[in-house]
Motif scaffolding. Structure first.
Motif, PDB file in Angstrom:
ATOM      1  N   TYR A  94     -82.279  58.751  11.946  1.00 50.41           N
ATOM      2  CA  TYR A  94     -83.218  58.485  13.037  1.00 50.41           C
ATOM      3  C   TYR A  94     -84.561  58.011  12.503  1.00 50.41           C
ATOM      4  N   GLU A  95     -84.986  58.576  11.395  1.00 55.07           N
ATOM      5  CA  GLU A  95     -86.237  58.132  10.767  1.00 55.07           C
ATOM      6  C   GLU A  95     -86.128  56.661  10.371  1.00 55.07           C
ATOM      7  N   PHE A  97     -83.874  54.473  11.503  1.00 56.52           N
ATOM      8  CA  PHE A  97     -83.605  53.683  12.698  1.00 56.52           C
ATOM      9  C   PHE A  97     -84.900  53.340  13.419  1.00 56.52           C
ATOM     10  N   GLU A  98     -85.788  54.313  13.554  1.00 58.71           N
ATOM     11  CA  GLU A  98     -87.078  54.064  14.201  1.00 58.71           C
ATOM     12  C   GLU A  98     -87.871  53.015  13.419  1.00 58.71           C
TER      13      GLU A  98
END
Length: 104
Positions: A94-95, A97-98
């Motif tokens: 998620y890190e 991906f953001e």
């Protein structure tokens, strides 16, 4: 819960419940039974251990549900690895991906 079209249940059991007994007569913290489609978890585990044991046993259920059968020692290693590092891997995803969304 459904995993790849197979229904599984999770139950919390006493630490000395026969379902947690291994072939050698010792008790384990959790057990996944493909034939009954049940995951059994010792209900007396402290929260931090309960979480890891549930993730470990869910990994077994996913492997069974996707017809992944490997040597038992390797299967245990994979389940332990996912229980220990799975959340960190997802958090890093998620890190990353953001960060990547900035370039889309």
């Amino acid at each position: 819960m459904n995993i790849n079209g197979i229904e599984w249940t999770i139950e919390y059991v006493r630490p000395n419940d026969p379902v947690l007994m291994r072939d050698d007569g010792t008790y384990t913290l959790g057990m996944t039974d493909f034939y009954t489609r049940k995951i059994s978890i010792n209900f007396l585990l402290p929260p931090y251990m309960r979480k890891k044991v549930i993730i470990h046993e869910l990994t077994h259920a996913f492997m069974f549900s996707f017809d992944i059968y490997i040597d038992l020692d390797m299967e245990e290693w994979v389940c332990n690895f996912v229980a220990e590092y799975g959340e960190d891997i997802i958090a890093k995803f998620y890190e990353t991906f953001e960060e990547l969304k900035k370039y889309a």
